[in-house]
Design a protein around this motif. Structure first.
Motif, PDB file in Angstrom:
ATOM      1  N   CYS A  16     -11.245  50.148  11.297  1.00 27.73           N
ATOM      2  CA  CYS A  16     -10.802  48.722  10.999  1.00 27.73           C
ATOM      3  C   CYS A  16     -11.023  48.315   9.720  1.00 27.73           C
ATOM      4  CB  CYS A  16     -11.527  47.880  12.083  1.00 27.73           C
ATOM      5  SG  CYS A  16     -11.093  46.015  11.798  1.00 27.73           S
ATOM      6  N   ARG A  37      -5.699  54.149   7.121  1.00 28.90           N
ATOM      7  CA  ARG A  37      -5.776  52.695   7.200  1.00 28.90           C
ATOM      8  C   ARG A  37      -7.282  52.279   7.117  1.00 28.90           C
ATOM      9  NH1 ARG A  37      -5.666  48.897  11.299  1.00 28.90           N
ATOM     10  NH2 ARG A  37      -7.492  48.323  10.181  1.00 28.90           N
ATOM     11  N   LYS A  55     -10.736  41.299   5.387  1.00 32.26           N
ATOM     12  CA  LYS A  55     -10.565  41.371   6.698  1.00 32.26           C
ATOM     13  C   LYS A  55     -10.317  39.792   7.260  1.00 32.26           C
ATOM     14  CE  LYS A  55     -10.517  44.098   9.309  1.00 32.26           C
ATOM     15  NZ  LYS A  55      -9.243  44.809   9.693  1.00 32.26           N
ATOM     16  N   HIS A  82      -5.743  47.427  18.619  1.00 34.85           N
ATOM     17  CA  HIS A  82      -5.646  45.993  18.827  1.00 34.85           C
ATOM     18  C   HIS A  82      -5.171  45.572  20.217  1.00 34.85           C
ATOM     19  CE1 HIS A  82      -6.754  46.565  14.598  1.00 34.85           C
ATOM     20  NE2 HIS A  82      -7.524  45.565  14.653  1.00 34.85           N
ATOM     21  N   GLU A  89      -7.176  52.886  15.282  1.00 40.09           N
ATOM     22  CA  GLU A  89      -8.313  52.837  14.777  1.00 40.09           C
ATOM     23  C   GLU A  89      -9.330  53.904  15.213  1.00 40.09           C
ATOM     24  OE1 GLU A  89      -8.852  48.047  13.407  1.00 40.09           O
ATOM     25  OE2 GLU A  89      -9.905  48.779  15.246  1.00 40.09           O
ATOM     26  N   ASP A 141     -14.639  46.072  15.352  1.00 42.40           N
ATOM     27  CA  ASP A 141     -13.653  46.580  16.129  1.00 42.40           C
ATOM     28  C   ASP A 141     -14.163  47.878  16.667  1.00 42.40           C
ATOM     29  OD1 ASP A 141     -11.932  44.387  16.267  1.00 42.40           O
ATOM     30  OD2 ASP A 141     -10.281  45.171  15.002  1.00 42.40           O
ATOM     31  N   GLN A 172     -12.993  49.339  20.276  1.00 47.17           N
ATOM     32  CA  GLN A 172     -11.631  49.637  20.266  1.00 47.17           C
ATOM     33  C   GLN A 172     -11.308  51.084  19.371  1.00 47.17           C
ATOM     34  OE1 GLN A 172      -9.533  46.084  19.385  1.00 47.17           O
ATOM     35  NE2 GLN A 172      -9.167  46.930  17.221  1.00 47.17           N
TER      36      GLN A 172
HETATM   37 MN    MN Z   1      -9.332  46.145  13.667  1.00 46.36          MN
END
Ligand code: MN
Ligand code: PEP
Length: 351
Positions: A103, A127, A132, A273, A299, A310, A313
């Motif tokens: 993330c 990524r 953020k 997400h 992610e 995050d 996830q």
């Molecule tokens: Mn994220």
């Protein structure tokens, strides 16, 4: 209105039509298609008189555009847009674009460890947020430019293309310098000044769907970027807010075929997400590929329990490898492919 050029039209004829459009006080957007070039017209308050344009050499016909999005729609461009990032990495072509990483960029060690893992599994794009957009002002806000420098190192170390978010016009200046693709996040999907600024960038833009955006609003947000002259826009479905509480968001996979019908732009799916739960990332990735997405944004974290954002996830590198193995099989059913795993060796390094 849009001007369809004949398949035989020369570059000079296309330029002459664009000049005429600009002389009339409008903006011309020449978009080459597989067969012929279409020229979109923006900047007109009312209907455009077709007569002076239809008479020009090389013009096949002038067509009124029925949709509010003039440049994002299939009326302007029938064939799919493929965005070429160089080094064989394309978004929107037969090979799925796999974007993976944490993330947020948390440290050099973290980014390099995850970069090595996702590259080996087959990802060609990395990524990680250096800026953020957090719900709480007290939560980790990203490393800023120091994070962008780490991302540049990940690119040169592993040959990965970098996707990272700009949260405002100020961060966009820096992000466009370091990144290969500028991400505009869900919360900024209708930040019109940011969209316009991204539209003046030479870098492709990955636009995430807003938390409660309709398809028309999503395409109109893309239109803001296109209207400024940046035609390299990638859409990304990342889940919308509903009453469901078994997931963080409801991943709206039905938007993929809906976008494909209306627009030539590529659309990716972000099941991280979109679900907010690690165990749901694999099943929704399978479904996203099956439904026709042009790629995935996932992610991945090597220590998700310690992630600064995050973690719930984020999947582990080994799970990411399994995921790519599974979607490779699904991709072949829908006549797509997934980049092959690539053991790290000095040859893949670009620096
Ligand atoms: Mn994220
Ligand atoms: C992200 O990709 O880390 C992110 C913040 O996504 P979204 O804008 O979709 O919430």
């Amino acid at each position: 209105m849009l001007v369809m050029m004949k398949a035989s039209a020369t570059q000079e004829e296309i330029r002459a039509v664009c000049r005429k459009i600009e002389d009339l006080g409008y903006r011309a957007h020449p978009i080459p298609g597989a067969q012929r070039t279409a020229i979109g017209i923006t900047g007109n308050a009312g209907p455009v008189d077709a007569n002076p344009l239809e008479a020009l050499p090389g013009v096949a016909e002038c067509i009124p555009v029925s949709k509010p999005y003039k440049l994002a729609g299939r009326e302007l461009k029938e064939d799919d847009t493929v965005i070429d990032l160089g080094d064989g990495v394309r978004i929107g072509g037969p090979e799925l674009a796999i974007i993976a990483g944490p993330c947020a960029v948390e440290s050099r060690e973290q980014a390099l460890a995850i970069g090595a893992a996702v590259r080996t599994a087959g990802a060609r794009l990395f990524r990680g947020g250096a800026y953020k957009p957090r719900t709480s002002p007290y939560a980790f806000q990203g490393l800023g430019e120091a994070g962008l420098k780490i991302l540049a190192e990940v690119r040169s170390e592993f040959g990965l293309k970098i996707v990272t978010e700009a949260i405002d016009n100020e961060s966009l200046e820096l992000v466009e310098h370091y990144a290969d693709v500028i991400q505009i996040g869900a919360r900024n999907m209708q930040n019109f000044s940011l969209l316009k600024r991204a539209g003046r960038s030479s870098k492709p833009v990955l636009l995430k769907r807003g938390l409660s955006a309709t398809l028309d609003e999503f395409l109109m947000a893309a239109e803001y970027i296109l209207a400024e002259g940046n035609y390299s826009v990638i859409l990304c479905e990342r889940g919308v807010r509903t009453f469901a509480n078994h997931t963080r968001n409801t991943l709206d996979l039905s938007v993929v075929p809906a976008v494909k019908r209306l627009s030539h732009l590529p659309i990716l799916v972000d099941p991280s997400h979109g679900t907010g739960r690690r165990e749901k990332v694999l099943p929704l990735s399978r479904a996203a590929v099956a439904v026709g997405a042009d790629g995935l944004l996932i992610e991945v974290h090597h220590q998700p329990d310690q992630a600064l954002s995050d973690g719930y996830q984020s999947i582990l590198p080994v799970q990411f490898e399994e995921l790519l193995g599974e979607i490779r099989q699904i991709a072949s059913v829908v006549r797509r492919s997934v980049p092959a795993p690539e053991p790290l060796r000095p040859a893949v390094r670009t620096a």
